[in-house]
Design an enzyme around this catalytic site. Structure first.
Site, short mmCIF file in Angstrom:
data_model
loop_
_atom_site.label_atom_id
_atom_site.label_comp_id
_atom_site.label_asym_id
_atom_site.label_seq_id
_atom_site.Cartn_x
_atom_site.Cartn_y
_atom_site.Cartn_z
N CYS A 1 0.20 3.88 2.65
CA CYS A 1 0.65 3.39 3.97
C CYS A 1 2.14 3.67 4.15
O CYS A 1 2.58 4.13 5.21
CB CYS A 1 0.41 1.89 4.11
SG CYS A 1 -1.32 1.40 4.00
N CYS B 1 0.85 -1.21 0.00
CA CYS B 1 0.00 0.00 0.00
C CYS B 1 0.88 1.25 0.00
O CYS B 1 1.56 1.54 0.99
CB CYS B 1 -0.91 -0.07 1.23
SG CYS B 1 -1.62 1.49 1.76
#
Ligand code: ZN
Length: 146
Positions: free
Chosen positions: A74, A71
């Protein structure tokens, strides 16, 4: 709870419950079992071995970053979360939970998008926020929710 009651603080290394007088929280206490610093300014890596101890047994709130290695947002938020740990400790424990490696815990909280931050106290969810945030926003959001 009176002001003199010790707080239960979970060791970031071995997940042992340590009792710490509140006035000594910020003074660099070490785990009575393994000798690790109880707070080192870094989020704890959470998983099935230590999540419930930090969630249920600790006397301070737990702020969890639900994330995954694939991600991009993230990974972009990771330095901000590190910076927030340095600011919020020792009032709050910060931890990171890899939703790929720990799918059962992610499923328990119905994590649908990442990054998602959840702030817990005494095992209860106080607040939840999805999407990457800068460090200041993480800190202000957590302090408002506590
Ligand atoms: Zn320890």
């Amino acid at each position: 709870m009176s002001a003199a009651d010790p707080l239960v603080i979970i060791c970031p290394s071995c997940a042992t419950a340590n009792r710490v007088p509140p006035e000594k929280l910020g003074s660099g206490g070490k785990c009575g079992r393994c000798g690790s610093a109880l707070f080192d300014g870094h989020p704890v890596t959470l998983g099935s071995a230590n999540f419930d101890a930090h969630l249920m047994r600790s006397d301070i709130p737990l702020l969890v970053d639900f994330w995954a290695t694939w991600c991009g947002p993230c990974r972009q938020m990771a330095p901000a979360f590190e910076a927030a740990a340095r600011q919020l400790e020792p009032q709050v424990r910060l931890g990171k939970l890899d939703t790929e490696a720990e799918q059962a815990i992610a499923a328990r909280y119905g994590i649908r998008s990442i990054p998602t931050l959840i702030l817990f106290r005494g095992g209860k969810e106080l607040a939840r926020q999805s999407g990457a945030m800068p460090a200041n926003a993480i800190i202000q959001w957590a302090q408002r929710a506590i």
